[in-house]
Enzyme design. Structure first.
Site, PDB file in Angstrom:
ATOM      1  CD  GLU A   1      -2.785  -1.253  -0.016  1.00 21.97           C
ATOM      2  OE1 GLU A   1      -3.110  -0.372  -0.745  1.00 21.97           O
ATOM      3  OE2 GLU A   1      -3.319  -2.475  -0.270  1.00 21.97           O
TER       4      GLU A   1
ATOM      5  CB  CYS B   1      -1.260   6.953   2.510  1.00 23.48           C
ATOM      6  SG  CYS B   1      -2.584   6.231   3.489  1.00 23.48           S
TER       7      CYS B   1
HETATM    8  P1  NAD Z   1       9.329   4.926   2.709  1.00 27.39           P
HETATM    9  O1  NAD Z   1       9.032   4.510   1.512  1.00 27.39           O
HETATM   10  O2  NAD Z   1      10.420   6.174   2.675  1.00 27.39           O
HETATM   11  O3  NAD Z   1       9.712   4.144   3.874  1.00 27.39           O
HETATM   12  C1  NAD Z   1       8.859   2.820   4.208  1.00 27.39           C
HETATM   13  C2  NAD Z   1       9.669   1.796   4.862  1.00 27.39           C
HETATM   14  O4  NAD Z   1      10.681   1.184   3.573  1.00 27.39           O
HETATM   15  C3  NAD Z   1      10.813   2.286   5.762  1.00 27.39           C
HETATM   16  O5  NAD Z   1      10.902   1.123   6.844  1.00 27.39           O
HETATM   17  C4  NAD Z   1      12.093   2.656   5.140  1.00 27.39           C
HETATM   18  O6  NAD Z   1      13.133   2.232   5.982  1.00 27.39           O
HETATM   19  C5  NAD Z   1      11.884   1.212   4.002  1.00 27.39           C
HETATM   20  N1  NAD Z   1      12.843   1.270   2.959  1.00 27.39           N
HETATM   21  C6  NAD Z   1      13.281   2.526   2.290  1.00 27.39           C
HETATM   22  N2  NAD Z   1      14.034   2.087   1.411  1.00 27.39           N
HETATM   23  C7  NAD Z   1      14.176   0.595   1.315  1.00 27.39           C
HETATM   24  C8  NAD Z   1      14.733  -0.120   0.379  1.00 27.39           C
HETATM   25  N3  NAD Z   1      15.571   0.026  -0.794  1.00 27.39           N
HETATM   26  N4  NAD Z   1      14.382  -1.700   0.596  1.00 27.39           N
HETATM   27  C9  NAD Z   1      13.914  -2.080   1.649  1.00 27.39           C
HETATM   28  N5  NAD Z   1      13.260  -0.761   2.557  1.00 27.39           N
HETATM   29  C10 NAD Z   1      13.217   0.241   2.437  1.00 27.39           C
HETATM   30  O7  NAD Z   1       7.912   5.623   3.313  1.00 27.39           O
HETATM   31  P2  NAD Z   1       7.603   6.532   4.718  1.00 27.39           P
HETATM   32  O8  NAD Z   1       8.240   7.696   4.631  1.00 27.39           O
HETATM   33  O9  NAD Z   1       8.093   5.716   5.886  1.00 27.39           O
HETATM   34  O10 NAD Z   1       6.095   6.497   4.650  1.00 27.39           O
HETATM   35  C11 NAD Z   1       5.620   7.423   3.761  1.00 27.39           C
HETATM   36  C12 NAD Z   1       4.828   7.043   2.642  1.00 27.39           C
HETATM   37  O11 NAD Z   1       3.860   5.936   2.824  1.00 27.39           O
HETATM   38  C13 NAD Z   1       3.857   7.790   1.850  1.00 27.39           C
HETATM   39  O12 NAD Z   1       4.042   7.834   0.357  1.00 27.39           O
HETATM   40  C14 NAD Z   1       2.665   7.318   2.165  1.00 27.39           C
HETATM   41  O13 NAD Z   1       1.551   7.690   0.948  1.00 27.39           O
HETATM   42  C15 NAD Z   1       2.661   5.784   2.328  1.00 27.39           C
HETATM   43  N6  NAD Z   1       1.769   5.142   3.041  1.00 27.39           N
HETATM   44  C16 NAD Z   1       0.731   4.480   2.634  1.00 27.39           C
HETATM   45  C17 NAD Z   1      -0.303   3.994   3.248  1.00 27.39           C
HETATM   46  C18 NAD Z   1      -1.476   3.216   2.409  1.00 27.39           C
HETATM   47  O14 NAD Z   1      -2.159   2.507   3.161  1.00 27.39           O
HETATM   48  N7  NAD Z   1      -1.548   3.212   1.258  1.00 27.39           N
HETATM   49  C19 NAD Z   1      -0.191   4.304   4.673  1.00 27.39           C
HETATM   50  C20 NAD Z   1       0.708   4.819   5.305  1.00 27.39           C
HETATM   51  C21 NAD Z   1       1.634   5.327   4.415  1.00 27.39           C
END
Ligand code: NAD
Length: 539
Positions: A293, A327
């Site tokens: 998501e 989000c």
């Molecule tokens: P992010 O993508 O920066 O990080 C998410 C996770 O991925 C973190 O744990 C991060 O450390 C990890 N990560 C980053 N790069 C990685 C890689 N190359 N390999 C493996 N793991 C990696 O997101 P964020 O800033 O934590 O969250 C915000 C985002 O999440 C926004 O885009 C928001 O829309 C989305 N979000 C979506 C929902 C939904 O249900 N659709 C809900 C909450 C947040």
């Protein structure tokens, strides 16, 4: 041994506490906040229940007081990730062999502990670590997480009850097996409930999990992990591997035992993980389930028949609660010219009343954005708004004590402005004013302007307009609201998720999501098998 078809408790949504002045919950929260603020946690990597201190550390500070460090987090190395995988696979047979009721009891107990004695500790950790107001922490870290724990048990039971028909002479059954291997849960900073659920939901179904949380959520994550231990989760079922992501992700994706990825976060990160799985396909024992998501560019589409007060309130609550870091946050708004004077005046008046600051001062409606990187990105969009659009309210920011960004309301002349297309993930709402007669064309604009498809709302009292928006925007949002803000989905009421660039739409907190962590086995038993190879036709 026990025999019986056990009913699981019927879940109800956890009531939201109000924290009004003088309430007992407010007094309890006050004590918990003081306690969390006074500690400095050291969060290790946790493998098989044992702490590992790798010495590669990141500090976690309060976003609204960035000089106040709450925790240091140890980053897992590739070797730690491999040890976590081996440990998880070792405990998997015993965890899977536990009857469903015993696994369910762990999460039902976690729900009751969180609803009771653990509630304030975890709410306080979420408030201070993620800069949420008490209301935002309560609906996330307490209520939504309790709901996930309780509803998942009931949904899993519903799935188990889906059984094939049997015809005379044979008995057909479906065995709902967990996946073979481990699930990698990669979780975002903004919702503690989502972060825990991404690990807990597969675990409930008998899977073993490597949990890679966002380090900015680690204070809350750590307390939730302790909660799960107290609830009786065996060591090794959920392994904690902290870090930035790429290094831990690479190591986990390299394992032939990767059975699935349960992700929430940005679209870019999810695509990188999906790509990583795709380029490793021939290497895996099973094709991994990839569930994600991701981002949104969520809309509110107003019709000329809309109620201006309700619309303005939806823009303010939907756009600025939790600093727009949801989000589902409303971030592009389409308003007919006839309604615009009333709506823009009301939105600006409401913004003028919003207070921003330390979340432990309950008068504040907004805290700080999560970290310096987010502050830089969001203030960059403020600068873009100033140079290429009209800033109607807000526009300021202050980084001296915390990462504070003012709620900002912008009018754009170009409906395809970057502010209408890109996910900002901060407290900026952009509005486009359309001519009333262009309602139908504007629906096309709403549908085609951004790559996302997460949430959206229509405001109208004219039923034909509601119907038209529902039909024309069918693929534009996985969660669609009529006369309500596009945020605040509740487990069991509005299963959550969207398609297009917003993810795989597997609907967190629903039966459909749980189905992704199961690998059903069909069993046919014939009571009196054939003993002669000849069919009648050969006679
Ligand atoms: P992010 O993508 O920066 O990080 C998410 C996770 O991925 C973190 O744990 C991060 O450390 C990890 N990560 C980053 N790069 C990685 C890689 N190359 N390999 C493996 N793991 C990696 O997101 P964020 O800033 O934590 O969250 C915000 C985002 O999440 C926004 O885009 C928001 O829309 C989305 N979000 C979506 C929902 C939904 O249900 N659709 C809900 C909450 C947040």
């Amino acid at each position: 041994m026990m025999d019986g078809v056990f009913e699981v408790p019927l879940p109800e949504n956890e009531p939201v506490k109000g924290y009004a002045p003088g309430s007992p919950e407010r007094a309890e929260l006050h004590v918990a906040l003081a306690s969390i603020a006074s500690e400095q946690l050291e969060v290790p990597v946790v493998i098989d229940g044992k702490p590992f201190r790798t010495g590669r550390l990141t500090e976690v500070a309060m976003p609204h007081d960035h000089a106040h460090v709450l925790a240091t987090v140890h980053h897992a190395t590739a070797a730690d990730v491999n040890a976590a995988i081996e440990g998880a696979l070792r405990v998997a047979p015993a965890w899977q062999a536990l009857p469903f009721e015993e696994r369910a009891a762990v999460f039902l107990r976690a729900a009751d502990l969180l609803a009771g004695p653990w509630r304030m500790r975890i709410n306080a950790a979420c408030m201070l670590g993620q800069s949420k107001t008490c209301h935002q922490a309560e609906i996330d870290a307490a209520c939504e997480l309790i709901d996930f724990f309780r509803f998942n048990v009931a949904f899993a039971r519903q799935i188990q009850a889906i059984q094939p028909r049997s015809v005379p002479g044979q008995w057909n059954r479906t065995d709902y097996r967990p996946l073979e291997g481990f699930v990698l849960a990669v979780t975002p900073f903004n919702f503690l409930s989502i972060a825990v659920n991404l690990a807990a939901a597969p675990a409930l179904l008998g899977n073993v999990v490597l949990w890679k949380p966002s380090h900015t959520s680690m204070v809350g994550v750590w307390h939730c992990l302790q909660l799960l231990r107290e609830a009786g989760l065996p060591d090794g079922v959920i392994q904690l591997i902290g870090g930035d992501g790429p290094e831990q992700g690479r190591a986990a994706l390299a394992s032939e035992h990767l059975a699935g990825i349960h992700f929430t976060g940005s679209t870019g990160t999810f695509r990188a993980l999906y790509q990583g799985v795709a380029s490793n396909l021939e290497h895996y024992r099973s094709l991994p389930r990839v569930v994600g998501e991701t981002g949104g560019k969520d809309f509110i589409m107003a019709h000329a028949s809309a109620d201006a007060d309700a619309l303005a309130t939806a823009i303010v609550r939907g756009g600025y609660e939790y600093q727009g870091q949801k989000c589902s946050a409303a971030s592009r708004v389409y308003v007919p010219r006839s309604l615009w004077p009333a709506v823009s005046e009301r939105v600006c008046a409401q913004i003028a009343e919003l207070k921003i600051g330390d979340v432990t001062d309950y008068r504040n409606f907004l805290g700080a954005v999560i970290d310096e990187r987010a502050f830089g990105r969001i203030t960059g969009y403020q600068a873009l708004a100033k140079e290429s659009a009209k800033v109607l309210a807000g526009g300021g920011h202050d980084r001296s004590k915390g990462w504070f960004v003012e709620p900002t309301f912008v009018e754009v002349a170009d409906p395809k402005h970057r502010l209408m297309q890109e996910e900002i993930f901060g407290p900026i709402v952009s509005a486009f004013v359309y001519e009333d007669a262009a309602w139908s064309d504007t629906l096309t604009l709403v549908d085609t302007t951004s790559p996302y498809g997460l949430t959206g709302a229509v405001f109208a009292t004219d039923r034909a307009a509601v119907r038209e928006a529902q039909d024309r925007l069918r693929q534009a949002a996985g969660n669609f609201y009529v006369n309500d803000k596009p945020t605040g989905a509740v487990v069991g009421q509005q299963p959550f998720g969207g398609a297009r660039a917003s993810g795989t739409n597997d609907k967190a907190g629903s039966l459909w999501n749980l189905g992704r962590w199961l690998s059903p086995r069909s069993i046919k038993e014939t009571f009196v098998p054939a003993r002669d190879w000849r069919y009648p036709f050969v006679g």
